[in-house]
Motif scaffolding. Structure first.
Motif, PDB file in Angstrom:
ATOM      1  N   VAL A  37       0.842  -1.203   0.000  1.00 50.76           N
ATOM      2  CA  VAL A  37       0.000   0.000   0.000  1.00 50.76           C
ATOM      3  C   VAL A  37       0.875   1.250   0.000  1.00 50.76           C
ATOM      4  O   VAL A  37       0.608   2.202  -0.741  1.00 50.76           O
ATOM      5  N   LYS A  38       1.923   1.253   0.798  1.00 53.10           N
ATOM      6  CA  LYS A  38       2.840   2.401   0.841  1.00 53.10           C
ATOM      7  C   LYS A  38       3.413   2.676  -0.548  1.00 53.10           C
ATOM      8  O   LYS A  38       3.470   3.818  -0.998  1.00 53.10           O
ATOM      9  N   GLU A  39       3.852   1.637  -1.228  1.00 54.10           N
ATOM     10  CA  GLU A  39       4.426   1.807  -2.563  1.00 54.10           C
ATOM     11  C   GLU A  39       3.370   2.265  -3.570  1.00 54.10           C
ATOM     12  O   GLU A  39       3.640   3.133  -4.400  1.00 54.10           O
ATOM     13  N   PRO A  43       3.775   8.093  -6.005  1.00 53.78           N
ATOM     14  CA  PRO A  43       3.674   8.245  -7.459  1.00 53.78           C
ATOM     15  C   PRO A  43       4.537   7.203  -8.180  1.00 53.78           C
ATOM     16  O   PRO A  43       5.634   6.871  -7.727  1.00 53.78           O
ATOM     17  N   ALA A  44       4.029   6.687  -9.288  1.00 51.26           N
ATOM     18  CA  ALA A  44       4.685   5.584 -10.003  1.00 51.26           C
ATOM     19  C   ALA A  44       6.156   5.860 -10.293  1.00 51.26           C
ATOM     20  O   ALA A  44       6.994   4.970 -10.160  1.00 51.26           O
ATOM     21  N   THR A  48      10.088   2.685  -5.251  1.00 51.23           N
ATOM     22  CA  THR A  48      11.358   1.961  -5.197  1.00 51.23           C
ATOM     23  C   THR A  48      11.146   0.489  -4.855  1.00 51.23           C
ATOM     24  O   THR A  48      12.021  -0.329  -5.091  1.00 51.23           O
ATOM     25  N   TRP A  49      10.024   0.150  -4.240  1.00 55.04           N
ATOM     26  CA  TRP A  49       9.677  -1.207  -3.820  1.00 55.04           C
ATOM     27  C   TRP A  49      10.628  -1.746  -2.761  1.00 55.04           C
ATOM     28  O   TRP A  49      10.771  -2.946  -2.577  1.00 55.04           O
ATOM     29  N   HIS A  50      11.277  -0.850  -2.038  1.00 55.05           N
ATOM     30  CA  HIS A  50      12.042  -1.217  -0.851  1.00 55.05           C
ATOM     31  C   HIS A  50      12.089   0.000   0.057  1.00 55.05           C
ATOM     32  O   HIS A  50      11.969   1.125  -0.386  1.00 55.05           O
ATOM     33  N   GLY A  51      12.194  -0.248   1.358  1.00 50.73           N
ATOM     34  CA  GLY A  51      12.215   0.842   2.324  1.00 50.73           C
ATOM     35  C   GLY A  51      11.861   0.319   3.695  1.00 50.73           C
ATOM     36  O   GLY A  51      12.167  -0.821   4.034  1.00 50.73           O
ATOM     37  N   LYS A  52      11.188   1.168   4.483  1.00 49.71           N
ATOM     38  CA  LYS A  52      10.784   0.792   5.838  1.00 49.71           C
ATOM     39  C   LYS A  52       9.330   1.161   6.074  1.00 49.71           C
ATOM     40  O   LYS A  52       8.860   2.177   5.584  1.00 49.71           O
ATOM     41  N   ILE A  53       8.668   0.338   6.853  1.00 47.00           N
ATOM     42  CA  ILE A  53       7.306   0.609   7.281  1.00 47.00           C
ATOM     43  C   ILE A  53       7.404   1.246   8.656  1.00 47.00           C
ATOM     44  O   ILE A  53       8.088   0.712   9.543  1.00 47.00           O
TER      45      ILE A  53
END
Length: 108
Positions: A37-39, A43-44, A48-53
Motif C-alpha cells: 500500500v505504501k508503494e 507516485p509511479a 522503489t519497492w524497498h524501504g521501511k514501514i
C-alpha cells in the motif's frame, strides 16, 4: 493428563494449531500489505519497492538478485549481524558476519 487431553495437544501440534504461529503469520501478512500500500500510494515514478514501514520494519519487494543475497546473507564486513531480508518484510541474519565474529573470538 488424560489420554483425551494428550491426544488433543498432539493433534494441535501436528496441525500447527499454535496461536503464536498464527499471530506471527497475520503480522507478516499485515506488514507486507502495508508495504505494498505504501508503494502504491507513492507516485509511479518514485516507487522503489524497498524501504521501511513506520521507519522501523524493512521491506524488500524487488526481484532478488545474487548480489543482494550475498550482501545480506554473507557479508563478513557488514556493520550489523541483522539486516533487511533479501525479499519480503522483516530482518534476516547475516551469517557471514556471524562467522567472522566467531572466528575473531576463537582466533582463527
Amino acid at each position: 493428563m488424560s489420554r483425551k487431553k494428550h491426544t488433543d495437544h498432539a493433534e494441535k501440534a501436528a496441525h500447527g494449531g499454535g496461536g503464536l504461529k498464527k499471530f506471527l503469520t497475520l503480522v507478516a501478512l499485515a506488514l507486507t500489505a502495508a508495504a505494498v500500500v505504501k508503494e502504491l500510494r507513492t507516485p509511479a515514478a518514485e516507487r522503489t519497492w524497498h524501504g521501511k514501514i513506520a521507519s522501523v520494519v524493512p521491506y524488500e519487494l524487488r526481484v532478488p538478485t545474487l548480489a543482494r543475497a550475498r550482501e545480506r546473507l554473507w557479508d563478513p564486513d557488514a556493520e550489523n549481524v541483522v539486516g533487511p531480508r533479501v525479499f519480503g518484510v522483516g530482518w534476516t541474519v547475516n551469517m557471514g558476519k556471524v562467522t567472522a565474529m566467531v572466528r575473531e573470538k576463537i582466533g582463527v
